[in-house]
Design a protein around this motif. Structure first.
Motif, mmCIF file in Angstrom:
data_model
loop_
_atom_site.group_PDB
_atom_site.id
_atom_site.type_symbol
_atom_site.label_atom_id
_atom_site.label_comp_id
_atom_site.label_asym_id
_atom_site.label_seq_id
_atom_site.Cartn_x
_atom_site.Cartn_y
_atom_site.Cartn_z
ATOM 1 N N ILE A 37 12.610 2.490 -0.208
ATOM 2 C CA ILE A 37 12.458 3.094 -1.533
ATOM 3 C C ILE A 37 12.114 4.553 -1.289
ATOM 4 O O ILE A 37 11.174 4.846 -0.536
ATOM 5 N N LYS A 38 12.882 5.450 -1.900
ATOM 6 C CA LYS A 38 12.610 6.884 -1.753
ATOM 7 C C LYS A 38 12.523 7.525 -3.131
ATOM 8 O O LYS A 38 13.277 7.152 -4.036
ATOM 9 N N PRO A 39 11.670 8.534 -3.290
ATOM 10 C CA PRO A 39 11.661 9.274 -4.556
ATOM 11 C C PRO A 39 12.933 10.116 -4.678
ATOM 12 O O PRO A 39 13.460 10.601 -3.671
ATOM 13 N N GLY A 82 5.176 7.940 -10.751
ATOM 14 C CA GLY A 82 5.312 9.297 -11.288
ATOM 15 C C GLY A 82 6.741 9.828 -11.274
ATOM 16 O O GLY A 82 7.007 10.897 -11.838
ATOM 17 N N PHE A 83 7.637 9.111 -10.639
ATOM 18 C CA PHE A 83 9.036 9.553 -10.564
ATOM 19 C C PHE A 83 9.873 8.803 -11.607
ATOM 20 O O PHE A 83 9.724 7.591 -11.762
ATOM 21 N N SER A 84 10.770 9.523 -12.279
ATOM 22 C CA SER A 84 11.631 8.843 -13.257
ATOM 23 C C SER A 84 12.746 8.076 -12.561
ATOM 24 O O SER A 84 13.253 7.095 -13.095
ATOM 25 N N HIS A 85 13.141 8.524 -11.368
ATOM 26 C CA HIS A 85 14.243 7.894 -10.646
ATOM 27 C C HIS A 85 13.885 7.711 -9.172
ATOM 28 O O HIS A 85 13.153 8.534 -8.599
ATOM 29 N N GLN A 134 0.814 -1.226 0.000
ATOM 30 C CA GLN A 134 0.000 0.000 0.000
ATOM 31 C C GLN A 134 0.844 1.271 0.000
ATOM 32 O O GLN A 134 0.326 2.354 -0.202
ATOM 33 N N GLY A 135 2.139 1.133 0.264
ATOM 34 C CA GLY A 135 3.012 2.303 0.255
ATOM 35 C C GLY A 135 3.536 2.676 -1.118
ATOM 36 O O GLY A 135 4.259 3.664 -1.253
ATOM 37 N N PRO A 137 1.750 3.059 -4.433
ATOM 38 C CA PRO A 137 1.111 3.908 -5.468
ATOM 39 C C PRO A 137 1.661 5.325 -5.423
ATOM 40 O O PRO A 137 1.816 5.911 -4.354
ATOM 41 N N GLY A 138 1.945 5.860 -6.585
ATOM 42 C CA GLY A 138 2.528 7.195 -6.648
ATOM 43 C C GLY A 138 3.984 7.169 -7.067
ATOM 44 O O GLY A 138 4.476 8.114 -7.670
ATOM 45 N N VAL A 139 4.701 6.083 -6.777
ATOM 46 C CA VAL A 139 6.116 6.047 -7.164
ATOM 47 C C VAL A 139 6.269 6.061 -8.683
ATOM 48 O O VAL A 139 7.286 6.531 -9.195
#
Lengths: 175, 175
Positions: free
Chosen positions: A151-153, A77-80, A70-71, A73-75
């Protein structure tokens, strides 16, 4: 909790290396939140470093344990992304080490070697896709099945320093 | 080993946040290798993020415990370092969270929030000087006395992605 201590066998130290006694207790603890699946089953097969991995274009898979899914969704959108992972086979007690192809011992915090008091590795990866709990990425250089920690944006505004300088001894080594 | 579990009190969850049960056991353990000394004694005083900290130019001090000091020589040749540190006050069980000034809940791995299964924070800092076991740096945004986990050299060849893209929702938030 059982904690395996990585090898501290004096006989495995190379000339020029310095080991220190490890503290008698730990201060905090980690969950493995997934695994990094790569084609590399031995250290000899792994790319020499993250740059070599990126240039190879080999796509690896980050498998996040379903309990953390659940953590995610949204990743997409990041290229890296920045991955943190645990080098569970690395010893932790060397403060000066002699990496392969290095003539002299080098202090640990001036190296990206997995050998360090807390063997947390870091890779900036290109995100190619997300399917459920699996991310396809380019840019890791680790063994298959390496434990994932985070995992970090990636934000170029804070994480990108194109003109960062490195010392000559490292530049000549990388080149 | 005693492990303090960060708060998991249901009543402290904001609207839109999602918590998950934490695993029953840890998988690996950490040493605190030093402390980050900053002028900020409460969260309210801290810079909003690493970028704000860097732009403020405030010099903070990384104090490495003497037992690890032999690992430091050589870092002075790098203009930038990566610091990993432990956000020991952060809860670990939120997979969707609602940061301040965010209208909607956001999944954890798309945020740089300290709240995550392994609350390891990362900052790219400019190195201003080294004296013995103390580094002067610009670019951290944490509370005074935050535990240090690692110091790594920054390589623009692998760590700098100037054209990395971020999603619109994050861009508008940062702006």
């Amino acid at each position: 909790m059982t904690v395996k201590s990585a090898g501290t066998d004096e006989s495995l130290i190379r000339p020029g290396e310095v080991r220190v006694p490890l503290p008698s207790a730990f201060d905090a603890s980690l969950y493995y939140i997934g695994r990094i699946r790569t084609p590399w089953k031995s250290r000899a097969e792994c790319p020499r470093n993250a740059r070599a991995s990126r240039e190879s274009g080999v796509v690896c898979t980050v498998e996040v344990d379903p309990c953390w899914q659940q953590g995610l969704p949204g990743v997409e959108g990041f290229s890296h992304l920045i991955l943190l992972y645990w080098m569970d086979r690395a010893r932790r007690d060397l403060m000066v080490q002699t990496p392969k192809n290095q003539p002299a011992g080098r202090p640990t915090f001036a190296l990206r070697s997995p050998v360090r008091p807390n063997p947390i590795a870091l890779a900036v990866v290109e995100l190619r896709g997300v399917e459920g709990n699996r991310l396809s990425v380019v840019g890791v250089d680790c063994l298959d099945n390496t434990p994932l920690l985070d995992i970090k944006p990636y934000f170029s505004s804070t994480d990108s320093i194109p003109d960062a300088r490195i010392p000559d001894w490292h530049a000549s080594r990388k080149g």
